[in-house]
Design a protein around this motif. Structure first.
Motif, PDB file in Angstrom:
ATOM      1  N   ALA A  19       0.849  -1.183   0.000  1.00 12.08           N
ATOM      2  CA  ALA A  19       0.000   0.000   0.000  1.00 12.08           C
ATOM      3  C   ALA A  19       0.879   1.224   0.000  1.00 12.08           C
ATOM      4  N   GLY A  20       0.531   2.167  -0.771  1.00 17.49           N
ATOM      5  CA  GLY A  20       1.294   3.417  -0.758  1.00 17.49           C
ATOM      6  C   GLY A  20       2.533   3.341  -1.604  1.00 17.49           C
ATOM      7  N   GLY A  21       2.868   2.164  -2.099  1.00 16.45           N
ATOM      8  CA  GLY A  21       4.042   2.086  -2.946  1.00 16.45           C
ATOM      9  C   GLY A  21       3.729   2.757  -4.268  1.00 16.45           C
ATOM     10  N   GLY A  22       4.676   3.510  -4.767  1.00 14.51           N
ATOM     11  CA  GLY A  22       4.429   4.191  -6.030  1.00 14.51           C
ATOM     12  C   GLY A  22       4.724   3.250  -7.164  1.00 14.51           C
ATOM     13  N   ALA A  23       4.740   3.808  -8.354  1.00 14.07           N
ATOM     14  CA  ALA A  23       5.127   2.998  -9.485  1.00 14.07           C
ATOM     15  C   ALA A  23       6.600   2.683  -9.334  1.00 14.07           C
ATOM     16  N   GLY A  24       6.920   1.445  -9.273  1.00 11.64           N
ATOM     17  CA  GLY A  24       8.295   1.057  -8.963  1.00 11.64           C
ATOM     18  C   GLY A  24       9.263   1.660  -9.958  1.00 11.64           C
ATOM     19  N   ALA A  25      10.267   2.309  -9.444  1.00  2.00           N
ATOM     20  CA  ALA A  25      11.241   2.889 -10.344  1.00  2.00           C
ATOM     21  C   ALA A  25      12.454   1.990 -10.418  1.00  2.00           C
ATOM     22  N   VAL A  26      12.703   1.282  -9.330  1.00  6.42           N
ATOM     23  CA  VAL A  26      13.892   0.448  -9.274  1.00  6.42           C
ATOM     24  C   VAL A  26      13.443  -0.998  -9.119  1.00  6.42           C
ATOM     25  N   GLN A  27      13.997  -1.862  -9.918  1.00  7.97           N
ATOM     26  CA  GLN A  27      13.609  -3.270  -9.839  1.00  7.97           C
ATOM     27  C   GLN A  27      14.113  -3.870  -8.539  1.00  7.97           C
ATOM     28  N   PRO A  28      13.251  -4.519  -7.773  1.00  6.99           N
ATOM     29  CA  PRO A  28      13.766  -5.255  -6.617  1.00  6.99           C
ATOM     30  C   PRO A  28      14.511  -6.493  -7.132  1.00  6.99           C
ATOM     31  N   PRO A  29      15.369  -7.031  -6.300  1.00  3.54           N
ATOM     32  CA  PRO A  29      16.053  -8.247  -6.744  1.00  3.54           C
ATOM     33  C   PRO A  29      15.002  -9.256  -7.168  1.00  3.54           C
ATOM     34  N   PRO A  30      15.082  -9.759  -8.366  1.00  3.30           N
ATOM     35  CA  PRO A  30      13.994 -10.607  -8.851  1.00  3.30           C
ATOM     36  C   PRO A  30      13.981 -11.947  -8.142  1.00  3.30           C
ATOM     37  N   ALA A  31      12.795 -12.358  -7.821  1.00  4.77           N
ATOM     38  CA  ALA A  31      12.685 -13.737  -7.341  1.00  4.77           C
ATOM     39  C   ALA A  31      12.838 -14.605  -8.582  1.00  4.77           C
ATOM     40  N   TYR A 243      -4.149  -3.728  17.908  1.00  4.56           N
ATOM     41  CA  TYR A 243      -2.842  -4.407  17.934  1.00  4.56           C
ATOM     42  C   TYR A 243      -2.472  -5.087  16.632  1.00  4.56           C
ATOM     43  N   VAL A 244      -3.447  -5.291  15.735  1.00  3.98           N
ATOM     44  CA  VAL A 244      -3.115  -5.954  14.473  1.00  3.98           C
ATOM     45  C   VAL A 244      -3.241  -4.982  13.287  1.00  3.98           C
ATOM     46  N   THR A 245      -4.446  -4.431  13.153  1.00  5.06           N
ATOM     47  CA  THR A 245      -4.700  -3.637  11.954  1.00  5.06           C
ATOM     48  C   THR A 245      -3.879  -2.345  11.914  1.00  5.06           C
ATOM     49  N   LEU A 246      -3.961  -1.554  13.001  1.00  2.00           N
ATOM     50  CA  LEU A 246      -3.299  -0.247  12.977  1.00  2.00           C
ATOM     51  C   LEU A 246      -1.795  -0.355  12.741  1.00  2.00           C
ATOM     52  N   PRO A 247      -1.092  -1.245  13.456  1.00  2.00           N
ATOM     53  CA  PRO A 247       0.351  -1.352  13.178  1.00  2.00           C
ATOM     54  C   PRO A 247       0.640  -1.714  11.723  1.00  2.00           C
ATOM     55  N   LEU A 248      -0.200  -2.572  11.164  1.00  2.00           N
ATOM     56  CA  LEU A 248       0.039  -2.980   9.779  1.00  2.00           C
ATOM     57  C   LEU A 248      -0.332  -1.874   8.802  1.00  2.00           C
ATOM     58  N   LEU A 249      -1.144  -0.929   9.270  1.00  3.20           N
ATOM     59  CA  LEU A 249      -1.529   0.202   8.422  1.00  3.20           C
ATOM     60  C   LEU A 249      -0.442   1.278   8.470  1.00  3.20           C
ATOM     61  N   GLY A 250       0.496   1.118   9.373  1.00  6.57           N
ATOM     62  CA  GLY A 250       1.546   2.115   9.589  1.00  6.57           C
ATOM     63  C   GLY A 250       2.162   2.685   8.319  1.00  6.57           C
ATOM     64  N   PRO A 251       2.678   1.850   7.437  1.00 12.53           N
ATOM     65  CA  PRO A 251       3.326   2.377   6.236  1.00 12.53           C
ATOM     66  C   PRO A 251       2.410   3.290   5.428  1.00 12.53           C
ATOM     67  N   THR A 252       1.151   2.909   5.305  1.00 14.00           N
ATOM     68  CA  THR A 252       0.205   3.730   4.548  1.00 14.00           C
ATOM     69  C   THR A 252       0.023   5.083   5.222  1.00 14.00           C
ATOM     70  N   VAL A 253      -0.147   5.063   6.551  1.00  7.58           N
ATOM     71  CA  VAL A 253      -0.342   6.316   7.278  1.00  7.58           C
ATOM     72  C   VAL A 253       0.881   7.205   7.106  1.00  7.58           C
ATOM     73  N   ARG A 254       2.058   6.607   7.135  1.00  6.26           N
ATOM     74  CA  ARG A 254       3.273   7.424   7.023  1.00  6.26           C
ATOM     75  C   ARG A 254       3.390   8.046   5.640  1.00  6.26           C
ATOM     76  N   ILE A 255       3.021   7.297   4.616  1.00  2.00           N
ATOM     77  CA  ILE A 255       3.053   7.868   3.265  1.00  2.00           C
ATOM     78  C   ILE A 255       2.019   8.987   3.134  1.00  2.00           C
ATOM     79  N   TRP A 256       0.827   8.742   3.697  1.00  2.00           N
ATOM     80  CA  TRP A 256      -0.210   9.774   3.621  1.00  2.00           C
ATOM     81  C   TRP A 256       0.250  11.041   4.323  1.00  2.00           C
ATOM     82  N   ALA A 257       0.853  10.870   5.493  1.00  2.00           N
ATOM     83  CA  ALA A 257       1.306  12.031   6.257  1.00  2.00           C
ATOM     84  C   ALA A 257       2.330  12.818   5.445  1.00  2.00           C
ATOM     85  N   PHE A 258       3.188  12.094   4.752  1.00  2.00           N
ATOM     86  CA  PHE A 258       4.208  12.746   3.937  1.00  2.00           C
ATOM     87  C   PHE A 258       3.558  13.613   2.854  1.00  2.00           C
ATOM     88  N   LEU A 259       2.609  13.023   2.145  1.00  2.00           N
ATOM     89  CA  LEU A 259       1.931  13.770   1.080  1.00  2.00           C
ATOM     90  C   LEU A 259       1.168  14.965   1.652  1.00  2.00           C
TER      91      LEU A 259
END
Lengths: 341, 428
Positions: A19-31, A243-259
């Motif tokens: 969530a919140g990931g943009g269009a990938g600019a850099v290829q992750p190491p391919p599986a 204890y489950v949902t909010l911590p896992l939502l963390g990355p999304t909240v941080r990206i939103w806060a940035f924007l």
């Protein structure tokens, strides 16, 4: 969607991180397994592919973003009326004037206040609304549309509408009078004690839809199994969310806060439309961007205005870099290849 | 908050580039057969004004075979920015709108305007008289005015009568007394569109016109300071006047010309009795009346006198709308301006724009009672100053706008106005 530095799914690909990931600019190491059916290309082949695919976008970006930024930095060292080439070099004089101008400092203060209050007002409400909309409730799609519509409407339309409704003799005060709440009617836009809160309300109403949609997308990425496991362990709904949902939502909240922070720093259109060109500074709702336009373009001081633009750019850049370094680092680990930053 | 910002900005940038590249300046393409083509930018995008320029250009082309003029009507608010871009890109329109004063001086200083001193007909210079000074920089003529727009108080005769105001206020105390009567009759005495700031600043300009001598005002154009005591006196007089609450409720959030709730709209709908404006106001008010027709009871009186001012009684302030030629324009540009300033053309202009033509020969066609009163005062005025923001340039005008709004909102002092001007001078 997002214009932040393209974060891709980290190598520890957990769904919630997508969530919140943009269009990938850099290829992750391919599986290897996932790519086995495609022929391996050489390094140069890859480079050519990147050049062909990203080239046009890069050219446009350079022409319309990077070059003007460099030009603004150059003009900022001149006193320049905008006619002919700039000739009167003044070094850092413009910058000295900017940081001594109480009007600019006031605008900077308003910006800081808007940044903080946007997060405080929008974040919690958006999380609650997103959690609500993530369950099967009646009229979910209607609520979803209602929350999101303001975000889609153009800032100019919103600004014009609210400025008409909230004018001293506008619809809102008229309505309050008619239902016997006349004592509640205040000068929503002109009273310096009230105006900034009016602005914050409008901002919240307008942009909360964006936060809610982002959070909903983040919630979609959280596997149901986790909730089920928590339920089996005897956790109540709220405990699970906490204890489950909010911590896992963390990355999304941080990206939103940035924007949200970047958007608040550059806030211009709403203020300009609602308060006109000059009343914003009187009402205490001016922002750095409105100051820039009022003292740059409208005053015909293009050199000075460029210097203000540079200050605004540097402040935004500094905030962005600090935020990326200290807040987003966990979310982007693995996405940015070592040594290529 | 705004992830679309960059995309949008890029799109806008691209779109505007396309748009800009589409408005080719043409330049002086004097081809071998002696034909000349020019581009012409004006700001009348709708209605009679647009038609007037189309007709004028067509008539000029007919009278001058081989000359073609390409017209671009540009929104007034976009004009400055587009013109600046065009001038800098060396792709300037040959004929463009100019309002004289400091802004024209900037264009001249950058070598972007054509010296028309010897190209404008003596008869035209004669006909426009003193208003040519607005388009004159360092004793050289860089354009011609097509209309004169002096300012004063427009008022509704019906509302004055209903409130029992029988005589036009001649002094500020008279005006305050009239305000009392009007307020008692249930209308706002004076409409003010302070959201746009410049209408508020006009109040300060007119007090300055009364308190400062002509020499003081002209000196400030070069010294860029407001150190003379009269500038503070003008601010104090305005503060005292504002303390009597003469303006419509919520004037800080009232725009000048947009819709029925604007200051011109309040006048057009008999919600307010007066407005301090330039001679373009009858046209604006007409567009905001319920039936879209001119307000029948609209009248005009000059800005009231004060007791102890240095400004000469009867002095007026106003602007001109005019046209200049860019530096590379062919001489036919001046021919077109001469043509536009002919008696017939100016009379048509006055009709189309419901305003005062610059040529005194054409002023006989003015019939609107408010405009007739303005003309009478104008022709008797000892001198006519241009708007101070035109005189001192955008930068100081801009600072005045903000400072005066602050004063009227009760958040600034007369001294702050002077300070704002002195601070602004440092930015240019």
């Amino acid at each position: 969607m997002s214009v932040s530095q393209g974060e891709t799914s980290p190598s520890t690909t957990t769904p919630e991180d997508r969530a919140g990931g943009g269009a990938g600019a850099v290829q992750p190491p391919p599986a290897a397994a996932a790519r086995a059916h495609r022929p391996r290309r050489g390094r140069w082949g890859q480079r050519a592919e990147i050049a062909v695919l990203a080239g046009p976008a890069l050219v446009v970006f350079l022409t319309f973003v990077i070059v003007p930024v460099v030009m603004a930095a150059y003009y900022g060292f001149f006193k320049w009326k905008g006619f002919g080439p700039p000739t009167e070099f003044v070094g850092f004089d413009n910058y000295l004037i900017i940081f001594r101008d109480p009007e600019f400092l006031a605008a900077l203060g308003h910006n800081a206040f808007i940044v903080i209050m946007s997060l405080v007002l929008q974040g919690p409400v958006a999380v609650v609304v997103a959690l609500m909309l993530n369950r099967r409730i009646r009229g979910r799609s209607v609520i979803r549309v209602l929350v999101f519509v303001p975000y889609v409407v153009s800032e100019v339309i919103v600004g014009t509408g609210f400025s008409l409704m909230l004018a001293t003799t506008g619809a809102v005060n008229d309505l309050l009078d008619k239902i016997g709440l006349g004592f509640l009617s205040v000068d929503w836009l002109a009273d310096p004690d009230v105006a900034i809160w009016t602005l914050l309300l409008i901002i919240t109403w307008k942009y909360i839809g964006f936060a809610v949609i982002l959070f909903l997308a983040g919630l979609q990425g959280i596997p149901d199994e986790l909730g089920e496991a928590a339920a089996i362990d005897g956790a109540s709904y709220w405990t699970t969310q906490r204890y489950v949902t909010l911590p896992l939502l963390g990355p999304t909240v941080r990206i939103w806060a940035f924007l949200s922070i970047i958007g608040s720093l550059q806030l211009f259109d709403l203020v300009y439309i609602i308060w006109g060109q000059y009343v914003a500074s009187t009402a205490g709702t001016s922002t750095m961007a409105t100051y820039m336009v009022a003292n740059g373009r409208n005053a015909g001081n293009y050199g000075y205005g460029s210097a203000v633009a540079v200050v605004l750019f540097l402040i935004s850049l500094a905030v962005a870099l600090v935020y990326q370094r200290y807040v987003l680092r966990r979310d982007t680990e693995g996405a940015i290849t070592e040594g290529k930053k | 908050m705004k992830s679309r910002k960059l995309l949008a900005a890029t799109a806008v940038a691209m779109a505007s580039t396309l748009a800009l590249s589409a408005c080719g300046g043409g330049g002086d393409s004097g081809s071998e057969d002696g034909s000349v083509s020019m581009t012409f930018w004006h700001n009348s995008t709708t209605g009679d004004g647009k038609a007037y320029w189309e007709d004028t250009v067509a008539a000029f082309e007919e009278a001058n075979p081989g000359v073609t003029i390409e017209i671009q009507a540009i929104q007034n608010e976009d004009m400055d920015g587009k013109l600046q871009t065009a001038l800098n890109s060396g792709d300037a329109p040959d004929i463009f709108m100019a309002r004289g004063g400091g802004k024209l001086a900037d264009v001249v200083e950058a070598g972007q305007a054509k010296d028309l001193t010897d190209l404008i007909d003596p008869a035209v210079k004669e006909a426009v008289g003193g208003s040519l000074s607005a388009m004159t920089v360092d004793d050289k003529v860089y354009g011609v005015p097509v209309s004169i727009l002096p300012g004063g108080l427009f008022y509704s005769a019906d509302l004055f009568e209903a409130a029992g105001v029988t005589e036009n206020p001649a002094t500020i105390p008279d005006l305050e007394a009239a305000n009392e009567k009007l307020r008692a009759s249930g209308v706002a005495p004076i409409a003010l569109g302070a959201k746009d700031a410049w209408p508020a600043a006009h109040w300060y300009y007119f007090f300055a016109l009364r308190y400062c001598s002509q020499d003081t005002m002209n000196e400030a154009a070069s010294t860029r300071t407001f150190d003379a005591p009269c500038w503070t006196e003008a601010g104090e007089a305005l503060a005292d006047f504002a303390a009597t609450e003469p303006f419509n409720e919520g004037f800080l959030t009232t725009s000048a010309q947009q819709g029925a709730g604007s200051s011109a709209g309040l006048l057009a709908n008999h919600q307010a009795a007066m407005e301090l404006m330039g001679a373009w106001d009858p046209g604006v008010i007409a567009s905001l009346t319920p039936d879209g027709q001119p307000l029948p009871d609209l009248q005009w009186f000059p800005f009231p006198e004060v007791e102890d001012g240095e400004g000469e009684p009867g002095a007026m302030m106003g602007g001109v709308d005019g046209y200049s030629c860019s530096a590379d324009a062919p001489d036919e540009c001046a021919d077109f301006l001469n043509f536009a300033l002919s008696k017939e053309s100016q009379e048509a202009y006055a009709d189309a724009f419901q305003t005062l033509p610059a040529s005194s020969e054409a002023q006989g066609v003015v019939t609107d009672p408010a405009l007739v009163s303005i003309l009478e005062a104008y022709n008797e005025a000892p001198y006519v100053s241009v708007w101070l923001d035109t005189l001192y340039g955008q930068n100081i005008g801009n600072a005045l706008n903000t400072a005066v709004v602050n004063l009227l909102a009760g958040q600034g002092s007369p001294e702050d106005i002077v300070q704002a001007v002195n601070d602004a001078a440092a930015k240019e």
